[in-house]
Design a protein around this motif. Structure first.
Motif, PDB file in Angstrom:
ATOM      1  N   ARG A   1       0.828  -1.211   0.000  1.00 37.95           N
ATOM      2  CA  ARG A   1       0.000   0.000   0.000  1.00 37.95           C
ATOM      3  C   ARG A   1       0.865   1.265   0.000  1.00 37.95           C
ATOM      4  O   ARG A   1       0.517   2.270  -0.617  1.00 37.95           O
ATOM      5  N   ALA A   2       1.989   1.196   0.678  1.00 39.70           N
ATOM      6  CA  ALA A   2       2.892   2.348   0.707  1.00 39.70           C
ATOM      7  C   ALA A   2       3.469   2.640  -0.670  1.00 39.70           C
ATOM      8  O   ALA A   2       3.696   3.799  -1.032  1.00 39.70           O
ATOM      9  N   PHE A   3       3.681   1.577  -1.443  1.00 38.32           N
ATOM     10  CA  PHE A   3       4.249   1.752  -2.783  1.00 38.32           C
ATOM     11  C   PHE A   3       3.181   1.994  -3.845  1.00 38.32           C
ATOM     12  O   PHE A   3       3.463   1.998  -5.037  1.00 38.32           O
ATOM     13  N   GLY A   4       1.928   2.173  -3.410  1.00 33.67           N
ATOM     14  CA  GLY A   4       0.877   2.537  -4.333  1.00 33.67           C
ATOM     15  C   GLY A   4       0.114   1.381  -4.938  1.00 33.67           C
ATOM     16  O   GLY A   4      -0.663   1.576  -5.876  1.00 33.67           O
TER      17      GLY A   4
ATOM     18  N   VAL B   1       6.414   3.201   4.272  1.00 35.15           N
ATOM     19  CA  VAL B   1       5.531   3.732   5.314  1.00 35.15           C
ATOM     20  C   VAL B   1       4.197   4.091   4.660  1.00 35.15           C
ATOM     21  O   VAL B   1       4.164   4.796   3.649  1.00 35.15           O
ATOM     22  N   ARG B   2       3.120   3.600   5.224  1.00 40.94           N
ATOM     23  CA  ARG B   2       1.805   3.933   4.690  1.00 40.94           C
ATOM     24  C   ARG B   2       1.602   5.444   4.714  1.00 40.94           C
ATOM     25  O   ARG B   2       2.076   6.140   5.631  1.00 40.94           O
ATOM     26  N   PRO B   3       0.906   5.987   3.705  1.00 45.37           N
ATOM     27  CA  PRO B   3       0.782   7.452   3.563  1.00 45.37           C
ATOM     28  C   PRO B   3       0.337   8.179   4.828  1.00 45.37           C
ATOM     29  O   PRO B   3       0.847   9.262   5.145  1.00 45.37           O
ATOM     30  N   GLU B   4      -0.612   7.616   5.568  1.00 45.89           N
ATOM     31  CA  GLU B   4      -1.140   8.319   6.745  1.00 45.89           C
ATOM     32  C   GLU B   4      -0.150   8.387   7.907  1.00 45.89           C
ATOM     33  O   GLU B   4      -0.391   9.086   8.892  1.00 45.89           O
ATOM     34  N   PHE B   5       0.980   7.673   7.801  1.00 43.95           N
ATOM     35  CA  PHE B   5       1.973   7.694   8.880  1.00 43.95           C
ATOM     36  C   PHE B   5       3.270   8.386   8.472  1.00 43.95           C
ATOM     37  O   PHE B   5       4.264   8.333   9.203  1.00 43.95           O
ATOM     38  N   ARG B   6       3.270   9.041   7.331  1.00 44.07           N
ATOM     39  CA  ARG B   6       4.487   9.685   6.852  1.00 44.07           C
ATOM     40  C   ARG B   6       4.732  11.029   7.542  1.00 44.07           C
ATOM     41  O   ARG B   6       3.878  11.558   8.211  1.00 44.07           O
ATOM     42  N   ARG B   7       5.950  11.527   7.360  1.00 41.09           N
ATOM     43  CA  ARG B   7       6.399  12.817   7.903  1.00 41.09           C
ATOM     44  C   ARG B   7       6.433  12.819   9.433  1.00 41.09           C
ATOM     45  O   ARG B   7       6.197  13.835  10.070  1.00 41.09           O
ATOM     46  N   ARG B   8       6.718  11.655  10.006  1.00 41.09           N
ATOM     47  CA  ARG B   8       6.886  11.549  11.458  1.00 41.09           C
ATOM     48  C   ARG B   8       8.254  10.980  11.831  1.00 41.09           C
ATOM     49  O   ARG B   8       8.517  10.733  13.004  1.00 41.09           O
TER      50      ARG B   8
END
Length: 253
Positions: free
Chosen positions: A136-139, A193-200
């Motif tokens: 899912r992280a890779f689309g 990293v799944r999109p909703e958990f990025r930038r952390r």
């Protein structure tokens, strides 16, 4: 042996550990009948091998025999004249990458983001959850197959590393892998990293977690490739540094 040579030899050894590797002249094909993924079924030249146009033609035939698209990945300095031979045989350049390396003394392990635990998947269900998060992280939305789960299980049984990021309430947020070390060298890959958990800071924490486990087990050199400038910065922050160039080429079946 210099770094380029060590990295190229590690790729040769990794492909040789596929379920049904094919040695054809100065090449090894990492054939895995359980998947058609070109990221798994590819070839690389043996280190310091002398390669001819006839060798390339035989390589193409071997790919055709197992119904896989001819594809190669290799460290550029390991086969200086190979690109020209491949282009003449109908291959095209897919990617040119600079790889990064990390040694035990340069690794910086960042704090794991709050609410997340890094752990090694211990059951087929946990492996499936990690693979699903990576897909899912890779689309993609492909469900993990039994072959996918078996492949990662086999990797771990041979000394490779798998790390998953578990949340308190949302399951697996991402994961990463490292292939079994060869003479102290291992490739780190599949950092996702799944999109909703990025930038952390989770990608850096996962990468460092995989790398630290490699070094604890005795490896002395980890390497990886960055997908873009953002990934590059993540890897540099935890101690990876540019070290050499790799080339990807592919040919129509």
């Amino acid at each position: 042996m210099n770094v380029d040579a060590r990295i190229q030899q590690s790729v040769v050894d990794n492909l040789s550990n596929r379920p049904l590797p094919i040695l054809t002249g100065p090449f090894v094909i990492g054939y895995d009948p359980g998947t058609e993924s070109p990221g798994i079924n590819y070839a690389t030249p043996l280190r310091a091998a002398r390669i001819t146009a006839t060798d390339v033609a035989k390589l193409i035939e071997e790919f055709r025999a197992v119904s896989r698209r001819p594809r190669l990945e290799y460290v550029v300095s390991a086969a200086p004249g190979l690109e020209e031979l491949l282009l003449a045989a109908g291959f095209t350049v897919e990617e040119r990458h600079e790889y990064l390396t990390c040694e035990p003394g340069s690794l910086v392990v960042p704090p794991t983001p709050a609410g997340i635990t890094l752990t090694e998947p211990a059951t087929p269900a946990e492996l499936a959850a990690m693979i699903d998060a990576q897909n899912r992280a890779f689309g993609g939305d492909q469900e993990p197959s039994e072959a996918d789960i078996a492949r990662i299980g086999r990797l771990r049984s041979q000394g490779g590393v798998a790390v998953m990021a578990l949340t308190e309430s949302s399951g697996c947020a991402g994961g990463g892998l490292a292939v079994p070390p060869s003479e102290g060298v291992s490739e780190v890959a599949g950092i996702a990293v799944r999109p909703e958990f990025r930038r952390r800071g989770l990608a850096g924490a996962i990468t460092a977690g995989v790398t630290e486990r490699l070094f604890t087990a005795g490896a002395d050199l980890a390497w990886l490739e960055a997908a873009g400038a953002g990934s590059w910065r993540v890897y540099e922050r935890i101690g990876y540094r540019p070290a050499g160039k790799r080339l990807y080429l592919v040919r129509p079946q």
